[in-house]
Design an enzyme around this catalytic site. Structure first.
Site, PDB file in Angstrom:
ATOM      1  N   GLU A  75      21.222  41.993  43.954  1.00 24.05           N
ATOM      2  CA  GLU A  75      20.264  42.350  44.987  1.00 24.05           C
ATOM      3  C   GLU A  75      19.313  43.473  44.537  1.00 24.05           C
ATOM      4  O   GLU A  75      18.692  44.146  45.362  1.00 24.05           O
ATOM      5  CB  GLU A  75      20.995  42.794  46.263  1.00 24.05           C
ATOM      6  CG  GLU A  75      22.019  41.815  46.792  1.00 24.05           C
ATOM      7  CD  GLU A  75      21.402  40.576  47.434  1.00 24.05           C
ATOM      8  OE1 GLU A  75      20.194  40.339  47.248  1.00 24.05           O
ATOM      9  OE2 GLU A  75      22.133  39.856  48.136  1.00 24.05           O
ATOM     10  N   HIS A  94      23.536  48.246  51.683  1.00 25.99           N
ATOM     11  CA  HIS A  94      23.511  46.883  52.245  1.00 25.99           C
ATOM     12  C   HIS A  94      24.946  46.463  52.529  1.00 25.99           C
ATOM     13  O   HIS A  94      25.810  46.550  51.662  1.00 25.99           O
ATOM     14  CB  HIS A  94      22.864  45.925  51.248  1.00 25.99           C
ATOM     15  CG  HIS A  94      23.017  44.476  51.573  1.00 25.99           C
ATOM     16  ND1 HIS A  94      22.901  43.974  52.855  1.00 25.99           N
ATOM     17  CD2 HIS A  94      23.280  43.401  50.780  1.00 25.99           C
ATOM     18  CE1 HIS A  94      23.078  42.659  52.826  1.00 25.99           C
ATOM     19  NE2 HIS A  94      23.317  42.299  51.581  1.00 25.99           N
ATOM     20  N   HIS A  96      27.643  43.561  54.902  1.00 26.04           N
ATOM     21  CA  HIS A  96      27.776  42.292  55.614  1.00 26.04           C
ATOM     22  C   HIS A  96      28.575  42.549  56.894  1.00 26.04           C
ATOM     23  O   HIS A  96      29.538  41.865  57.186  1.00 26.04           O
ATOM     24  CB  HIS A  96      28.485  41.249  54.741  1.00 26.04           C
ATOM     25  CG  HIS A  96      27.712  40.827  53.535  1.00 26.04           C
ATOM     26  ND1 HIS A  96      28.149  39.833  52.690  1.00 26.04           N
ATOM     27  CD2 HIS A  96      26.524  41.244  53.030  1.00 26.04           C
ATOM     28  CE1 HIS A  96      27.273  39.660  51.715  1.00 26.04           C
ATOM     29  NE2 HIS A  96      26.277  40.516  51.895  1.00 26.04           N
ATOM     30  N   TYR A 121      21.001  58.258  69.072  1.00 27.20           N
ATOM     31  CA  TYR A 121      21.155  58.312  67.624  1.00 27.20           C
ATOM     32  C   TYR A 121      20.723  57.030  66.934  1.00 27.20           C
ATOM     33  O   TYR A 121      20.308  57.049  65.774  1.00 27.20           O
ATOM     34  CB  TYR A 121      22.581  58.704  67.247  1.00 27.20           C
ATOM     35  CG  TYR A 121      22.790  60.189  67.367  1.00 27.20           C
ATOM     36  CD1 TYR A 121      22.465  61.044  66.327  1.00 27.20           C
ATOM     37  CD2 TYR A 121      23.255  60.743  68.554  1.00 27.20           C
ATOM     38  CE1 TYR A 121      22.607  62.420  66.457  1.00 27.20           C
ATOM     39  CE2 TYR A 121      23.403  62.112  68.696  1.00 27.20           C
ATOM     40  CZ  TYR A 121      23.081  62.947  67.637  1.00 27.20           C
ATOM     41  OH  TYR A 121      23.206  64.305  67.767  1.00 27.20           O
ATOM     42  N   HIS A 161      23.176  37.299  57.428  1.00 27.07           N
ATOM     43  CA  HIS A 161      23.564  37.902  56.147  1.00 27.07           C
ATOM     44  C   HIS A 161      24.044  39.343  56.324  1.00 27.07           C
ATOM     45  O   HIS A 161      25.203  39.627  56.073  1.00 27.07           O
ATOM     46  CB  HIS A 161      22.356  37.824  55.198  1.00 27.07           C
ATOM     47  CG  HIS A 161      22.619  38.307  53.817  1.00 27.07           C
ATOM     48  ND1 HIS A 161      21.861  37.916  52.735  1.00 27.07           N
ATOM     49  CD2 HIS A 161      23.524  39.173  53.315  1.00 27.07           C
ATOM     50  CE1 HIS A 161      22.298  38.507  51.640  1.00 27.07           C
ATOM     51  NE2 HIS A 161      23.312  39.285  51.965  1.00 27.07           N
TER      52      HIS A 161
END
Length: 214
Positions: A75, A94, A96, A121, A161
Site C-alpha cells: 500500500e 491503515h 481493517h 473528539y 476495506h
C-alpha cells in the site's frame, strides 16, 4: 536512542496494541512514518501488526526505494499520496477495523462526510471523513483517489476495506484512527434510535475553537 530506533519501537508498540484489541486482524493493516531526514519507515508486506520486529521494519528513501529491512507494504502508493498532498503529515495508519468497514457498506451514508458528528473528539481529530469507492488492494487508483481530494481530508474510509488516517506524527494518527473506529461503532449502535448527535452550531463552535478543516 536515535529518532529511527524510537520510531521503529513505537510503530511496533502501537501496532501490537491495535492488533491485541481487535482493531485489525491477521496480516491486515499497515503503518508508515516520516523521519526528519525525509526517509520513511513502513510496516513490511504480509506482516501481522501483532508480531512486528523493530529491526525488520522497512526503511525507504525519499524516492520510496528500500534501504533496509523487509520489503514494505504493497500500500506504499496509498501512504505516499497523503504525504504528497498534506505537507504536515508525519505518519499514516491503515486498518481493517470492523465498524468502520461495516459503516462504509451501508447504502445511505454521505460519501463526502460518512462519519456522523456524534462526539466532539471525532470532529476535532478527524474533520470530515470521506468514503472512497471500492478499489482493489494495492491498486494505484487508491493513491489517485486520495490525491483527488487535494489534501482536504486527513481521514478516508476505503469502501468494503478500511480506514486510512494521516496525522502530524505517529501517535496523532493512531489516536485519530481509533477515534474513527469508535465513532463508527457508536453510529452503528445508535442507528435507527434517533440519537442526538452534535448540532450544526455545536460543530461550528468546535471548528472555530480548534481551527479544524471542515
Amino acid at each position: 536512542m536515535t529518532e529511527a530506533t524510537k520510531l521503529r519501537e513505537d510503530i511496533c508498540r502501537i501496532a501490537k496494541s491495535m492488533f491485541d484489541r481487535g482493531l485489525t486482524c491477521g496480516a491486515s493493516g499497515n503503518i508508515s512514518a516520516r523521519l526528519s531526514d525525509g526517509t520513511f519507515l513502513m510496516t513490511p508486506t504480509g506482516s501481522s501488526m501483532g508480531f512486528l520486529e523493530p529491526s525488520r521494519i522497512s526503511h525507504l528513501d525519499a524516492g520510496l526505494h528500500l534501504l533496509s529491512g523487509d520489503p514494505p507494504t504493497k500500500e506504499i502508493p496509498l501512504h505516499h499520496a497523503f504525504y504528497g498532498t498534506r505537507a504536515a503529515t508525519g505518519a499514516v495508519v491503515h486498518l481493517h477495523s470492523t465498524h468502520a468497514v461495516a459503516l462504509s457498506m451501508l447504502p445511505d451514508i454521505d460519501p463526502d462526510n460518512m462519519l456522523p458528528a456524534l462526539t466532539p473528539y471525532s470532529v476535532m481529530r478527524l474533520g470530515k471523513v470521506q468514503r472512497l469507492p471500492f478499489i482493489l488492494p494495492g491498486d494505484p487508483a487508491m493513491a489517485d483517489a486520495v490525491r483527488g481530494l487535494a489534501g482536504k481530508r486527513s481521514a478516508v474510509v476505503l469502501a468494503n476495506h478500511g480506514p486510512v488516517v494521516a496525522g502530524k506524527d505517529l501517535w496523532a494518527a493512531a489516536y485519530a484512527i481509533e477515534e474513527l473506529e469508535e465513532t463508527a461503532k457508536l453510529a452503528l449502535l445508535t442507528r435507527g434510535a434517533r440519537a442526538a448527535g452534535l448540532t450544526t452550531s455545536q460543530i461550528a463552535s468546535l471548528v472555530r475553537t480548534f481551527e479544524i478543516d471542515w
